[in-house]
Design an enzyme around this catalytic site. Sequence first.
Site, short mmCIF file in Angstrom:
data_model
loop_
_atom_site.label_atom_id
_atom_site.label_comp_id
_atom_site.label_asym_id
_atom_site.label_seq_id
_atom_site.Cartn_x
_atom_site.Cartn_y
_atom_site.Cartn_z
N SER A 25 0.85 -1.19 0.00
CA SER A 25 0.00 0.00 0.00
C SER A 25 0.88 1.23 0.00
O SER A 25 2.10 1.14 -0.05
CB SER A 25 -0.89 0.04 1.24
OG SER A 25 -0.08 0.08 2.41
N THR A 57 -0.87 1.26 -6.72
CA THR A 57 -1.13 0.61 -5.43
C THR A 57 -2.43 1.20 -4.89
O THR A 57 -3.25 1.69 -5.66
CB THR A 57 0.07 0.74 -4.46
OG1 THR A 57 -0.16 -0.06 -3.30
CG2 THR A 57 0.34 2.17 -4.08
N TYR A 58 -2.63 1.15 -3.58
CA TYR A 58 -3.83 1.73 -2.98
C TYR A 58 -3.43 2.54 -1.76
O TYR A 58 -2.38 2.32 -1.16
CB TYR A 58 -4.86 0.65 -2.63
CG TYR A 58 -4.34 -0.40 -1.68
CD1 TYR A 58 -4.53 -0.27 -0.29
CD2 TYR A 58 -3.67 -1.52 -2.14
CE1 TYR A 58 -4.06 -1.24 0.58
CE2 TYR A 58 -3.19 -2.48 -1.28
CZ TYR A 58 -3.39 -2.34 0.09
OH TYR A 58 -2.92 -3.29 0.95
N GLY A 73 5.46 -2.57 1.04
CA GLY A 73 5.43 -3.83 0.32
C GLY A 73 6.37 -3.81 -0.88
O GLY A 73 7.39 -3.12 -0.87
N ALA A 74 6.02 -4.56 -1.91
CA ALA A 74 6.88 -4.66 -3.09
C ALA A 74 7.17 -3.30 -3.71
O ALA A 74 8.26 -3.07 -4.26
CB ALA A 74 6.25 -5.59 -4.13
N ALA A 75 6.23 -2.36 -3.60
CA ALA A 75 6.42 -1.03 -4.17
C ALA A 75 7.56 -0.28 -3.49
O ALA A 75 8.09 0.69 -4.06
CB ALA A 75 5.13 -0.22 -4.06
#
Length: 129
Positions: A25, A57-58, A73-75
């Site tokens: 996120s 993403t959100y 996260g992955a971002a």
Amino acid sequence: MQITLLKSKLHRVTTTHSELDYEGSCAIDGHFLEVAGIREYEQIQIYNVNNGNRFTTYAIRAEENTGIISVNGAAAHKAAPGDLLIIATYASMDEKEAEEFKPIMVYFDEKNQITHTRNTIPKQMQQLA
């Protein structure tokens, strides 16, 4: 016919955290979400001014009035603390709605303080040599 327009934008916010092991996120200062009209869990597009990365993403709500912009996260591989970001949301609407619609654009200084808001972008003019 439906068209997609810019709904809101956080312009040149500074990444404060990059948390690889946090659930994916982007945590955004709750006050910024309110001013821009971004809902928690709404899809956002992030454009990294420093390295050119663009990703989806959100949004999740971070504590208000902290200036937090945490890419999680992955971002987290796509933005580091100190990177300048443009965070945008888009909305689909019919052409009649689009005629009256104005986006909310929120502008920031280097300390993640809101400097001003706008609902139009100035016309780009040719630079004289």
